[in-house]
Write a protein that holds these residues in place. Structure first.
Motif, PDB file in Angstrom:
ATOM      1  N   GLY A  60      14.080   2.624  -8.368  1.00  0.00           N
ATOM      2  CA  GLY A  60      12.842   3.159  -7.832  1.00  0.00           C
ATOM      3  C   GLY A  60      12.713   4.664  -8.047  1.00  0.00           C
ATOM      4  O   GLY A  60      11.648   5.167  -8.401  1.00  0.00           O
ATOM      5  N   LYS A  61      13.824   5.382  -7.824  1.00  0.00           N
ATOM      6  CA  LYS A  61      13.785   6.836  -8.018  1.00  0.00           C
ATOM      7  C   LYS A  61      13.555   7.191  -9.482  1.00  0.00           C
ATOM      8  O   LYS A  61      12.801   8.110  -9.799  1.00  0.00           O
ATOM      9  CB  LYS A  61      15.081   7.465  -7.512  1.00  0.00           C
ATOM     10  N   VAL A  62      14.193   6.446 -10.383  1.00  0.00           N
ATOM     11  CA  VAL A  62      13.992   6.696 -11.818  1.00  0.00           C
ATOM     12  C   VAL A  62      12.545   6.396 -12.203  1.00  0.00           C
ATOM     13  O   VAL A  62      11.940   7.143 -12.988  1.00  0.00           O
ATOM     14  CB  VAL A  62      14.993   5.868 -12.661  1.00  0.00           C
ATOM     15  N   MET A  63      11.954   5.333 -11.647  1.00  0.00           N
ATOM     16  CA  MET A  63      10.554   5.006 -11.945  1.00  0.00           C
ATOM     17  C   MET A  63       9.620   6.106 -11.447  1.00  0.00           C
ATOM     18  O   MET A  63       8.685   6.506 -12.148  1.00  0.00           O
ATOM     19  CB  MET A  63      10.163   3.658 -11.305  1.00  0.00           C
ATOM     20  N   ILE A  64       9.872   6.606 -10.251  1.00  0.00           N
ATOM     21  CA  ILE A  64       9.032   7.677  -9.706  1.00  0.00           C
ATOM     22  C   ILE A  64       9.180   8.948 -10.543  1.00  0.00           C
ATOM     23  O   ILE A  64       8.192   9.622 -10.863  1.00  0.00           O
ATOM     24  CB  ILE A  64       9.377   7.940  -8.225  1.00  0.00           C
ATOM     25  N   ILE A  65      10.401   9.281 -10.938  1.00  0.00           N
ATOM     26  CA  ILE A  65      10.629  10.463 -11.775  1.00  0.00           C
ATOM     27  C   ILE A  65       9.907  10.312 -13.113  1.00  0.00           C
ATOM     28  O   ILE A  65       9.241  11.228 -13.593  1.00  0.00           O
ATOM     29  CB  ILE A  65      12.135  10.714 -11.972  1.00  0.00           C
ATOM     30  N   GLY A  66      10.038   9.135 -13.723  1.00  0.00           N
ATOM     31  CA  GLY A  66       9.356   8.892 -14.999  1.00  0.00           C
ATOM     32  C   GLY A  66       7.846   8.949 -14.866  1.00  0.00           C
ATOM     33  O   GLY A  66       7.153   9.501 -15.726  1.00  0.00           O
ATOM     34  N   THR A  67       7.330   8.406 -13.781  1.00  0.00           N
ATOM     35  CA  THR A  67       5.886   8.438 -13.552  1.00  0.00           C
ATOM     36  C   THR A  67       5.400   9.866 -13.344  1.00  0.00           C
ATOM     37  O   THR A  67       4.340  10.250 -13.836  1.00  0.00           O
ATOM     38  CB  THR A  67       5.521   7.569 -12.330  1.00  0.00           C
ATOM     39  N   MET A  68       6.195  10.676 -12.627  1.00  0.00           N
ATOM     40  CA  MET A  68       5.821  12.080 -12.438  1.00  0.00           C
ATOM     41  C   MET A  68       5.820  12.817 -13.777  1.00  0.00           C
ATOM     42  O   MET A  68       4.918  13.610 -14.055  1.00  0.00           O
ATOM     43  CB  MET A  68       6.787  12.755 -11.469  1.00  0.00           C
ATOM     44  N   LEU A  69       6.805  12.534 -14.605  1.00  0.00           N
ATOM     45  CA  LEU A  69       6.880  13.184 -15.912  1.00  0.00           C
ATOM     46  C   LEU A  69       5.697  12.784 -16.788  1.00  0.00           C
ATOM     47  O   LEU A  69       5.058  13.626 -17.416  1.00  0.00           O
ATOM     48  CB  LEU A  69       8.204  12.838 -16.591  1.00  0.00           C
TER      49      LEU A  69
ATOM     50  N   THR B  83       9.937   7.684  -0.710  1.00  0.00           N
ATOM     51  CA  THR B  83      10.666   8.210  -1.867  1.00  0.00           C
ATOM     52  C   THR B  83      12.146   8.416  -1.577  1.00  0.00           C
ATOM     53  O   THR B  83      12.993   8.092  -2.398  1.00  0.00           O
ATOM     54  CB  THR B  83      10.026   9.529  -2.336  1.00  0.00           C
ATOM     55  N   GLY B  84      12.480   8.931  -0.431  1.00  0.00           N
ATOM     56  CA  GLY B  84      13.882   9.167  -0.088  1.00  0.00           C
ATOM     57  C   GLY B  84      14.674   7.894   0.093  1.00  0.00           C
ATOM     58  O   GLY B  84      15.904   7.890  -0.051  1.00  0.00           O
ATOM     59  N   ASP B  85      14.012   6.800   0.421  1.00  0.00           N
ATOM     60  CA  ASP B  85      14.693   5.526   0.669  1.00  0.00           C
ATOM     61  C   ASP B  85      14.700   4.603  -0.543  1.00  0.00           C
ATOM     62  O   ASP B  85      15.141   3.460  -0.434  1.00  0.00           O
ATOM     63  CB  ASP B  85      14.019   4.801   1.844  1.00  0.00           C
ATOM     64  N   LEU B  86      14.209   5.068  -1.678  1.00  0.00           N
ATOM     65  CA  LEU B  86      14.142   4.214  -2.871  1.00  0.00           C
ATOM     66  C   LEU B  86      15.530   3.955  -3.441  1.00  0.00           C
ATOM     67  O   LEU B  86      16.443   4.775  -3.309  1.00  0.00           O
ATOM     68  CB  LEU B  86      13.279   4.873  -3.945  1.00  0.00           C
ATOM     69  N   SER B  87      15.657   2.828  -4.119  1.00  0.00           N
ATOM     70  CA  SER B  87      16.889   2.528  -4.854  1.00  0.00           C
ATOM     71  C   SER B  87      16.938   3.411  -6.101  1.00  0.00           C
ATOM     72  O   SER B  87      15.990   4.144  -6.400  1.00  0.00           O
ATOM     73  CB  SER B  87      16.912   1.052  -5.249  1.00  0.00           C
ATOM     74  N   LEU B  88      18.021   3.325  -6.844  1.00  0.00           N
ATOM     75  CA  LEU B  88      18.157   4.121  -8.062  1.00  0.00           C
ATOM     76  C   LEU B  88      17.047   3.792  -9.059  1.00  0.00           C
ATOM     77  O   LEU B  88      16.447   4.686  -9.660  1.00  0.00           O
ATOM     78  CB  LEU B  88      19.533   3.896  -8.699  1.00  0.00           C
TER      79      LEU B  88
ATOM     80  N   LEU C 233       0.820  -1.215   0.000  1.00  0.00           N
ATOM     81  CA  LEU C 233       0.000   0.000   0.000  1.00  0.00           C
ATOM     82  C   LEU C 233       0.853   1.265   0.000  1.00  0.00           C
ATOM     83  O   LEU C 233       0.466   2.271  -0.596  1.00  0.00           O
ATOM     84  CB  LEU C 233      -0.954   0.004   1.198  1.00  0.00           C
ATOM     85  N   THR C 234       2.002   1.203   0.637  1.00  0.00           N
ATOM     86  CA  THR C 234       2.914   2.360   0.602  1.00  0.00           C
ATOM     87  C   THR C 234       3.438   2.572  -0.805  1.00  0.00           C
ATOM     88  O   THR C 234       3.485   3.709  -1.299  1.00  0.00           O
ATOM     89  CB  THR C 234       4.089   2.143   1.580  1.00  0.00           C
ATOM     90  N   ILE C 235       3.797   1.493  -1.473  1.00  0.00           N
ATOM     91  CA  ILE C 235       4.282   1.578  -2.853  1.00  0.00           C
ATOM     92  C   ILE C 235       3.177   2.090  -3.771  1.00  0.00           C
ATOM     93  O   ILE C 235       3.408   2.948  -4.623  1.00  0.00           O
ATOM     94  CB  ILE C 235       4.821   0.209  -3.315  1.00  0.00           C
ATOM     95  N   LEU C 236       1.965   1.581  -3.601  1.00  0.00           N
ATOM     96  CA  LEU C 236       0.837   2.027  -4.418  1.00  0.00           C
ATOM     97  C   LEU C 236       0.570   3.512  -4.199  1.00  0.00           C
ATOM     98  O   LEU C 236       0.348   4.264  -5.160  1.00  0.00           O
ATOM     99  CB  LEU C 236      -0.407   1.207  -4.101  1.00  0.00           C
ATOM    100  N   PHE C 237       0.613   3.954  -2.948  1.00  0.00           N
ATOM    101  CA  PHE C 237       0.399   5.363  -2.642  1.00  0.00           C
ATOM    102  C   PHE C 237       1.450   6.231  -3.327  1.00  0.00           C
ATOM    103  O   PHE C 237       1.127   7.276  -3.910  1.00  0.00           O
ATOM    104  CB  PHE C 237       0.430   5.600  -1.125  1.00  0.00           C
ATOM    105  N   GLU C 238       2.713   5.810  -3.259  1.00  0.00           N
ATOM    106  CA  GLU C 238       3.792   6.576  -3.894  1.00  0.00           C
ATOM    107  C   GLU C 238       3.588   6.643  -5.408  1.00  0.00           C
ATOM    108  O   GLU C 238       3.825   7.679  -6.028  1.00  0.00           O
ATOM    109  CB  GLU C 238       5.154   5.957  -3.564  1.00  0.00           C
TER     110      GLU C 238
END
Length: 167
Positions: A127-136, A120-125, A100-105
């Protein structure tokens, strides 16, 4: 990576793809079973899903899937859900956090609402790239898709054109 890690990822991939495939077949069957009957409707649903999933483009009928076009109004939300599901799936494979934390993020990143549960701060590289891409994609996606699917109207105003010699 140990062999047990590879087996774990393979099991997750198999379960995820099976769930997606079963859901798609159910949605297609809802449309085709009343029209073709149980056996033919289920067969057409499985055949067309496998054909589209593999990008083969085969069809049982002569009109292909043109008679069953998804409304343009549903295309954008479905694509958004696919992005969120894909991001959640990848983060679930690469990160050690509750689902659920991952889904929320993932949903928060796609909606670009700047909310986080502290993951978000504790994600691996990855994970951070996936979050950045999803935000874009979440930020540019709806506008880009709206312009891609919009009908261009002919120009009602015509501007004069002239070759001007300079020099």
């Amino acid at each position: 990576m140990q062999i047990s890690g590879v087996v774990k990822i393979a099991k997750r991939l198999l379960i995820f793809s099976s769930i997606v495939e079963c859901n798609a077949v159910v949605f297609l069957a809802i449309r085709w079973v009343p029209e073709y009957g149980w056996f033919q409707g289920i067969y057409a649903s499985v055949f067309h899903f496998r054909s589209s999933f593999n990008s083969a483009g085969f069809s049982i009928g002569s009109a292909s899937l043109s008679g069953y076009i998804i409304l343009k109004a549903l295309a954008l939300p479905i694509k958004g859900m696919c992005v969120v599901i894909f991001t959640t799936f990848v983060l679930n494979l690469t990160e050690d956090a509750p689902f659920l934390t991952i889904l929320f993020e993932s949903v928060s990143a796609f909606g670009t609402v700047w909310l986080s549960m502290g993951l978000t701060g504790d994600l691996s590289l990855v994970g951070k790239v996936m979050i950045i891409g999803t935000m874009l994609i979440g930020k540019l996606g709806p506008l880009t898709f709206a312009f891609a699917f919009a009908k261009q109207s002919p120009d009602l105003v015509k501007h004069p054109e002239e070759d001007i010699l300079i020099g």
